[in-house]
Design a protein around this motif. Structure first.
Motif, PDB file in Angstrom:
ATOM      1  N   VAL A 240       0.839  -1.198   0.000  1.00  8.46           N
ATOM      2  CA  VAL A 240       0.000   0.000   0.000  1.00  8.46           C
ATOM      3  C   VAL A 240       0.878   1.252   0.000  1.00  8.46           C
ATOM      4  O   VAL A 240       0.612   2.229  -0.723  1.00  8.46           O
ATOM      5  CB  VAL A 240      -0.945  -0.002   1.215  1.00  8.46           C
ATOM      6  N   TYR A 241       1.932   1.232   0.786  1.00  7.98           N
ATOM      7  CA  TYR A 241       2.859   2.365   0.869  1.00  7.98           C
ATOM      8  C   TYR A 241       3.484   2.663  -0.493  1.00  7.98           C
ATOM      9  O   TYR A 241       3.555   3.822  -0.929  1.00  7.98           O
ATOM     10  CB  TYR A 241       3.933   2.045   1.905  1.00  7.98           C
ATOM     11  N   LEU A 242       3.926   1.637  -1.189  1.00  7.91           N
ATOM     12  CA  LEU A 242       4.567   1.826  -2.498  1.00  7.91           C
ATOM     13  C   LEU A 242       3.554   2.239  -3.565  1.00  7.91           C
ATOM     14  O   LEU A 242       3.892   2.996  -4.475  1.00  7.91           O
ATOM     15  CB  LEU A 242       5.275   0.540  -2.913  1.00  7.91           C
ATOM     16  N   HIS A 243       2.326   1.744  -3.461  1.00 11.52           N
ATOM     17  CA  HIS A 243       1.291   2.146  -4.421  1.00 11.52           C
ATOM     18  C   HIS A 243       1.003   3.640  -4.297  1.00 11.52           C
ATOM     19  O   HIS A 243       0.887   4.344  -5.311  1.00 11.52           O
ATOM     20  CB  HIS A 243       0.017   1.339  -4.186  1.00 11.52           C
ATOM     21  N   LEU A 244       0.889   4.115  -3.084  1.00 10.88           N
ATOM     22  CA  LEU A 244       0.668   5.549  -2.890  1.00 10.88           C
ATOM     23  C   LEU A 244       1.871   6.350  -3.349  1.00 10.88           C
ATOM     24  O   LEU A 244       1.730   7.479  -3.830  1.00 10.88           O
ATOM     25  CB  LEU A 244       0.368   5.842  -1.413  1.00 10.88           C
ATOM     26  N   GLY A 245       3.068   5.777  -3.220  1.00 11.84           N
ATOM     27  CA  GLY A 245       4.281   6.474  -3.635  1.00 11.84           C
ATOM     28  C   GLY A 245       4.399   6.624  -5.137  1.00 11.84           C
ATOM     29  O   GLY A 245       5.103   7.520  -5.621  1.00 11.84           O
TER      30      GLY A 245
ATOM     31  N   SER B 152       8.135  -6.208  -1.718  1.00 14.60           N
ATOM     32  CA  SER B 152       7.631  -4.938  -1.198  1.00 14.60           C
ATOM     33  C   SER B 152       8.327  -4.568   0.097  1.00 14.60           C
ATOM     34  O   SER B 152       8.122  -3.461   0.611  1.00 14.60           O
ATOM     35  CB  SER B 152       6.116  -5.033  -0.958  1.00 14.60           C
ATOM     36  N   VAL B 153       9.152  -5.470   0.621  1.00 14.64           N
ATOM     37  CA  VAL B 153       9.847  -5.199   1.882  1.00 14.64           C
ATOM     38  C   VAL B 153      11.104  -4.379   1.632  1.00 14.64           C
ATOM     39  O   VAL B 153      11.385  -3.412   2.355  1.00 14.64           O
ATOM     40  CB  VAL B 153      10.189  -6.516   2.600  1.00 14.64           C
ATOM     41  N   LEU B 154      11.889  -4.741   0.613  1.00  9.64           N
ATOM     42  CA  LEU B 154      13.127  -4.030   0.346  1.00  9.64           C
ATOM     43  C   LEU B 154      12.922  -2.563  -0.016  1.00  9.64           C
ATOM     44  O   LEU B 154      13.604  -1.685   0.523  1.00  9.64           O
ATOM     45  CB  LEU B 154      13.910  -4.748  -0.760  1.00  9.64           C
ATOM     46  N   PRO B 155      11.979  -2.230  -0.931  1.00  8.56           N
ATOM     47  CA  PRO B 155      11.841  -0.824  -1.323  1.00  8.56           C
ATOM     48  C   PRO B 155      11.442   0.115  -0.195  1.00  8.56           C
ATOM     49  O   PRO B 155      11.839   1.281  -0.210  1.00  8.56           O
ATOM     50  CB  PRO B 155      10.741  -0.865  -2.405  1.00  8.56           C
ATOM     51  N   ILE B 156      10.677  -0.371   0.772  1.00 10.45           N
ATOM     52  CA  ILE B 156      10.270   0.545   1.847  1.00 10.45           C
ATOM     53  C   ILE B 156      11.450   0.917   2.736  1.00 10.45           C
ATOM     54  O   ILE B 156      11.384   1.900   3.481  1.00 10.45           O
ATOM     55  CB  ILE B 156       9.126  -0.060   2.697  1.00 10.45           C
ATOM     56  N   PHE B 157      12.538   0.134   2.669  1.00 11.20           N
ATOM     57  CA  PHE B 157      13.763   0.478   3.393  1.00 11.20           C
ATOM     58  C   PHE B 157      14.806   1.085   2.454  1.00 11.20           C
ATOM     59  O   PHE B 157      15.987   1.178   2.800  1.00 11.20           O
ATOM     60  CB  PHE B 157      14.340  -0.757   4.080  1.00 11.20           C
TER      61      PHE B 157
ATOM     62  N   ILE C 201      11.619 -12.432 -20.879  1.00 16.54           N
ATOM     63  CA  ILE C 201      12.110 -11.419 -19.943  1.00 16.54           C
ATOM     64  C   ILE C 201      11.443 -11.599 -18.592  1.00 16.54           C
ATOM     65  O   ILE C 201      10.259 -11.912 -18.500  1.00 16.54           O
ATOM     66  CB  ILE C 201      11.837 -10.002 -20.487  1.00 16.54           C
ATOM     67  N   GLU C 202      12.230 -11.386 -17.545  1.00 11.93           N
ATOM     68  CA  GLU C 202      11.715 -11.244 -16.185  1.00 11.93           C
ATOM     69  C   GLU C 202      12.084  -9.852 -15.705  1.00 11.93           C
ATOM     70  O   GLU C 202      13.243  -9.473 -15.705  1.00 11.93           O
ATOM     71  CB  GLU C 202      12.314 -12.300 -15.253  1.00 11.93           C
ATOM     72  N   GLY C 203      11.077  -9.094 -15.274  1.00 10.81           N
ATOM     73  CA  GLY C 203      11.350  -7.747 -14.806  1.00 10.81           C
ATOM     74  C   GLY C 203      10.508  -6.734 -15.565  1.00 10.81           C
ATOM     75  O   GLY C 203       9.502  -7.083 -16.184  1.00 10.81           O
ATOM     76  N   PRO C 204      10.930  -5.472 -15.527  1.00  7.26           N
ATOM     77  CA  PRO C 204      12.163  -4.940 -14.934  1.00  7.26           C
ATOM     78  C   PRO C 204      12.061  -4.741 -13.426  1.00  7.26           C
ATOM     79  O   PRO C 204      10.969  -4.638 -12.877  1.00  7.26           O
ATOM     80  CB  PRO C 204      12.329  -3.598 -15.641  1.00  7.26           C
ATOM     81  N   TYR C 205      13.246  -4.684 -12.803  1.00  3.73           N
ATOM     82  CA  TYR C 205      13.346  -4.472 -11.367  1.00  3.73           C
ATOM     83  C   TYR C 205      14.251  -3.265 -11.132  1.00  3.73           C
ATOM     84  O   TYR C 205      15.304  -3.126 -11.751  1.00  3.73           O
ATOM     85  CB  TYR C 205      13.942  -5.693 -10.669  1.00  3.73           C
ATOM     86  N   GLY C 206      13.819  -2.402 -10.246  1.00  6.95           N
ATOM     87  CA  GLY C 206      14.611  -1.213  -9.960  1.00  6.95           C
ATOM     88  C   GLY C 206      14.200  -0.579  -8.657  1.00  6.95           C
ATOM     89  O   GLY C 206      13.309  -1.072  -7.947  1.00  6.95           O
ATOM     90  N   PRO C 207      14.841   0.529  -8.300  1.00  5.55           N
ATOM     91  CA  PRO C 207      14.487   1.221  -7.053  1.00  5.55           C
ATOM     92  C   PRO C 207      13.095   1.814  -7.137  1.00  5.55           C
ATOM     93  O   PRO C 207      12.594   2.138  -8.232  1.00  5.55           O
ATOM     94  CB  PRO C 207      15.566   2.310  -6.939  1.00  5.55           C
ATOM     95  N   ALA C 208      12.439   1.935  -5.988  1.00  2.03           N
ATOM     96  CA  ALA C 208      11.104   2.537  -5.973  1.00  2.03           C
ATOM     97  C   ALA C 208      11.151   3.993  -6.400  1.00  2.03           C
ATOM     98  O   ALA C 208      10.210   4.509  -7.001  1.00  2.03           O
ATOM     99  CB  ALA C 208      10.501   2.425  -4.568  1.00  2.03           C
ATOM    100  N   SER C 209      12.256   4.666  -6.110  1.00  2.00           N
ATOM    101  CA  SER C 209      12.429   6.056  -6.526  1.00  2.00           C
ATOM    102  C   SER C 209      13.914   6.354  -6.563  1.00  2.00           C
ATOM    103  O   SER C 209      14.721   5.656  -5.958  1.00  2.00           O
ATOM    104  CB  SER C 209      11.716   7.024  -5.563  1.00  2.00           C
ATOM    105  N   THR C 210      14.265   7.397  -7.291  1.00  2.00           N
ATOM    106  CA  THR C 210      15.653   7.850  -7.336  1.00  2.00           C
ATOM    107  C   THR C 210      15.703   9.310  -6.923  1.00  2.00           C
ATOM    108  O   THR C 210      14.719  10.046  -7.039  1.00  2.00           O
ATOM    109  CB  THR C 210      16.231   7.692  -8.749  1.00  2.00           C
ATOM    110  N   ASN C 211      16.841   9.743  -6.444  1.00  2.00           N
ATOM    111  CA  ASN C 211      16.965  11.118  -5.952  1.00  2.00           C
ATOM    112  C   ASN C 211      18.181  11.801  -6.565  1.00  2.00           C
ATOM    113  O   ASN C 211      18.905  12.529  -5.895  1.00  2.00           O
ATOM    114  CB  ASN C 211      17.054  11.141  -4.422  1.00  2.00           C
ATOM    115  N   PHE C 212      18.402  11.558  -7.865  1.00  2.75           N
ATOM    116  CA  PHE C 212      19.555  12.170  -8.516  1.00  2.75           C
ATOM    117  C   PHE C 212      19.438  13.684  -8.589  1.00  2.75           C
ATOM    118  O   PHE C 212      20.448  14.393  -8.612  1.00  2.75           O
ATOM    119  CB  PHE C 212      19.719  11.602  -9.934  1.00  2.75           C
TER     120      PHE C 212
END
Length: 757
Positions: A87-92, A194-199, A463-474
């Motif tokens: 839920v946290y990532l969906h709102l994000g 969904s556990v890794l991205p929230i951290f 293909i499997e994915g893509p997988y990446g960070p929930a957000s970036t802060n460049f």
């Protein structure tokens, strides 16, 4: 003509931010309580007071005496965090986190995020090192507390010496402690977690945590097995032949550990062992079940599978014989299966949440990989490098530095290899691209296949994915210094393309970009041509302050063959191929949360009915009549059934929606243009001059016969916040990390992007 009305103002996201903050507070509280359980677990307070009271309140005819308490204490908290995280990532996704800036480059955790180089661990931040030391302290605390309490109960008894009883106790407690590390082992390799991205973590960057935990798990379990072997031998419960067998096994394992660069280990198995007859009743290691309900044989098989898996993970084996590492790593299935049969489902449920989430992710990846993806074209570079361009739906978005796993059945039906995505989902909404350098056997076969004009007309790929960070802060930095070596430039191509979209299309301010890249040969400079895609790039990008310093280390001057034609290969479409789409649709995080919760509920319903109407009438919660191994097998079966039912339902529901979009994309694409029905190359003579290549060439300074002076480049930067991103060989990453961690420049913020593990 009146100008079109301005677009309505974007809705306020303040409500989402407040909800996300509340969810994160709940997650933090539950996670803190979960960690407290691990701290208290070896104490008398937990085992005598807390656990006894919980079991008294959770005992039922549906889940037995112990199972309900284990679910409540160890399983539910993790699954609760996983579902809330969805839920946290969906709102994000509705917030533009990747476009948020820091406050003048000042970061509260800047000091803690500085890199530290530790032998055996590689480059880690101070935060990572602190958590690693706290985890080691947790392991030591559990061992010390367990042994202190256990040894206090041992007194001299007839027929057994005190040291033998202590050894038996130590072996048991080591097994309990090993389960702590095992409980966290599968979280880092759950790609769609969904556990890794929230951290703030990604699966690719967390592989090193999986490696650390794997070494800890198998070290503890190896000590656990050795202690029991010595105990059985000392108390005459082990036949002579099995003493010899176990001694041989462990000697060979550790010989292989120190000499892993040779293949002599496989020759040692030829040593002759004379098997002698022995009374089965005197050998406890051959008994599937003893008076404690623990299966010794299952434990031995689990440990053996773990040891074989372990020895192939060391770098010299993994890098030189990747296929051996890849195939033997699937022994984790036997390792976990026999582990559950060894200790029973009640205690195994402690490590169940992490493995449960991993199985859901693994099954979803299996469903996604069953369908071929439309491979549209490939750019073949003269430096043994290819860029593969796949068709994708416009609804599939991903952040820069994402990866995806590719399988090409014509090369290997079983091997999946991860590659960094070089395209931007915003700059090219209908294509997704990866760059593959011909360095290993698999990638060289792929390059040779595409470099031959008459070899293929189409290429099947999954293909499997893509997988990446929930957000970036460049964008929080004033300057981005990207340092790469060889094919390490790939993640930076995606960042540059994303910044081009942000500056030219959205007209937002972006940080300046300094790309420092080193290549062995001048032919490798053609990799920089991939910074701009075939389509979707703006005519020019004056708003992006891009500077590229390219170094060719093995050549003193430009060669006459430096400018070689880059060929574009177009593939014939197949009716069975489809554009790459989100496996769970646009609301993928909500669907994942629904799958996690519903699959576990299905499992609980099935196992509750089975226990109430079949197992309970047999043993009445005594756990002495009905076989513990049979109970464990049934739990595993219904757990898998719950995952298959929930995940398949979610996949099929979204597959119908994705199919409609795939048909629309194919209708828009039409037939792939070709010069003739059998032609493989279309517009092969089209040079990169048709792209804004001049803009790129004006940004590049090429240096021959030298290496970049990183200290000069980094220490001369006076911007308030400088993001230092490094991807490449180990030596290059360590050099940049040493500079950033020296403390001589407070404006340097280091981040290593490593895919070599």
């Amino acid at each position: 003509m009146h100008p079109p009305p301005p677009p309505p103002p974007p809705p306020s996201h303040e409500g989402n931010k407040i909800i996300r903050a509340a969810i994160m507070a709940v997650i933090a509280a539950v996670f803190a309580g979960y960690l407290l359980l691990w701290v208290m677990m070896p104490t008398k307070t937990f085992s005598i007071t807390w656990l006894t009271e919980i079991r008294a309140k959770t005992t039922s005819t549906y889940y037995g005496t112990y199972q309900g308490a284990t679910y409540l204490v160890f399983t539910f908290p993790v699954l609760f965090i996983a579902v809330l995280g969805c839920v946290y990532l969906h709102l994000g996704k509705k917030l533009r986190d990747n476009h948020t800036k820091g406050t003048n480059g000042k970061h509260r955790l800047a000091t803690w995020k500085r890199p530290v180089i530790i032998k055996g661990l590689g480059i880690v931040s101070r935060i990572e090192l602190a958590f690693f030391l706290m985890f080691i302290a947790l392991i030591v605390w559990n061992v010390a507390t367990y042994l202190n309490i256990g040894f206090a109960k041992i007194t001299a008894q007839s027929g057994e010496k005190v040291w033998e009883a202590k050894l038996d106790m130590a072996a048991l407690k080591l097994g309990l402690v090993g389960n702590i590390a095992l409980s966290f082992l599968f979280f880092p390799v759950t790609r769609g977690s969904s556990v890794l991205p929230i951290f703030g973590l990604t699966s690719e960057a967390s592989v090193k945590y999986h490696i650390w935990l794997g070494h800890i798990v198998l070290t503890i379990f190896t000590a656990h097995g050795l202690c029991y072997i010595i105990f059985w031998a000392a108390t005459h419960q082990l036949s002579e032949v099995h003493i010899y067998i176990y001694i041989y096994i462990y000697i060979y394992i550790y010989i292989f550990f120190f000499l892993s660069h040779t293949l002599h280990f496989f020759k040692l198995s030829r040593g002759q062992i004379i098997l002698r007859s022995f009374p089965e009743s005197d050998c406890r290691m051959l008994k599937w079940k003893n008076n404690t309900g623990v299966s010794n044989v299952a434990g031995e098989l689990s440990l053996l599978a773990g040891l074989v898996l372990w020895i192939t993970t060391f770098p010299r084996i993994r890098r030189k014989m990747f296929e051996l590492f890849f195939y033997t790593h699937h022994l984790y299935i036997l390792f976990v299966l026999f582990f559950v049969l060894h200790i029973g489902i009640s205690f195994a449920s402690i490590m169940l949440p992490g493995f449960f989430l991993f199985m859901i992710d693994r099954y979803l990846r299996f469903l996604q990989s069953r369908r071929g993806v439309r491979l549209m074209s490939a750019r073949v570079l003269p430096c043994e490098t290819v860029e593969l361009n796949f068709s994708k739906s416009k609804g599939l978005s991903y952040p820069p530095t994402s990866i995806m796993f590719i399988n090409v059945p014509s090369i290997s039906k079983l091997q999946w290899h991860p590659f960094t995505i070089t395209s931007s989902s915003n700059l090219e909404s209908d294509k997704i691209s990866v760059m593959i350098k011909g360095e290993g056997s698999w990638s060289k076969k792929l390059y040779n296949l595409l470099a031959s004009p008459s070899s293929v007309v189409r290429l099947d790929a999954s293909i499997e994915g893509p997988y990446g960070p929930a957000s970036t802060n460049f964008l929080r930095h004033d300057l981005l210094v990207m340092i790469s070596g060889g094919s390490g430039v790939t993640p930076f191509i995606s960042i540059i393309q994303e910044l081009i979209h942000t500056s030219e299309t959205l007209n937002e301010k972006t940080p300046k970009v300094l790309l420092i890249t080193a290549f062995k040969n001048s032919a490798d400079l053609t990799m920089l041509d991939l910074i701009l895609p075939i389509s979707g790039a703006p005519s020019k990008f004056s708003n992006l302050g891009l500077q590229i310093e390219a170094y060719v280390t093995r050549e003193k001057q430009p060669t006459t063959q430096q400018k070689t034609t880059t060929r574009t290969v177009w593939f014939k479409p197949s009716p069975s191929d489809a554009p790459l789409t989100p496996i769970l649709g646009q609301n993928n995080w909500l669907w994942l949360g629904a799958i996690i919760s519903s699959s576990f509920i299905v499992y609980l319903i099935f196992i509750g009915i089975l226990t109430r109407f079949y197992i309970y009438p047999i043993d009445h919660n005594t756990n002495m009549i009905y076989s513990s191994s049979s109970r464990a097998v049934l739990h595993i079966l219904f757990l898998c059934i719950g995952i298959v039912i929930a995940a398949t339902a979610g996949f099929l529901k979204n597959k119908s929606r994705n199919a409609k979009e795939s048909v629309q994309i194919r209708n828009m694409e039409g037939a792939t243009p070709m010069t003739s029905p059998n032609s493989l190359y279309y517009n092969a003579d089209r040079e990169l001059e048709s792209l804004p290549h001049e803009s790129i060439s004006q940004c590049i300074n090429v240096h021959y016969g030298e290496r970049p002076d990183l200290k000069r480049f980094l220490f001369e930067r006076k911007e308030s916040s400088v993001g230092v991103l490094v991807c490449g060989p180990k030596k290059l990453r360590h050099e940049a990390a040493n500079i950033c961690s020296s403390g001589l420049a407070d404006n340097l913020h280091f981040e290593s992007i490593s895919f070599s593990w």
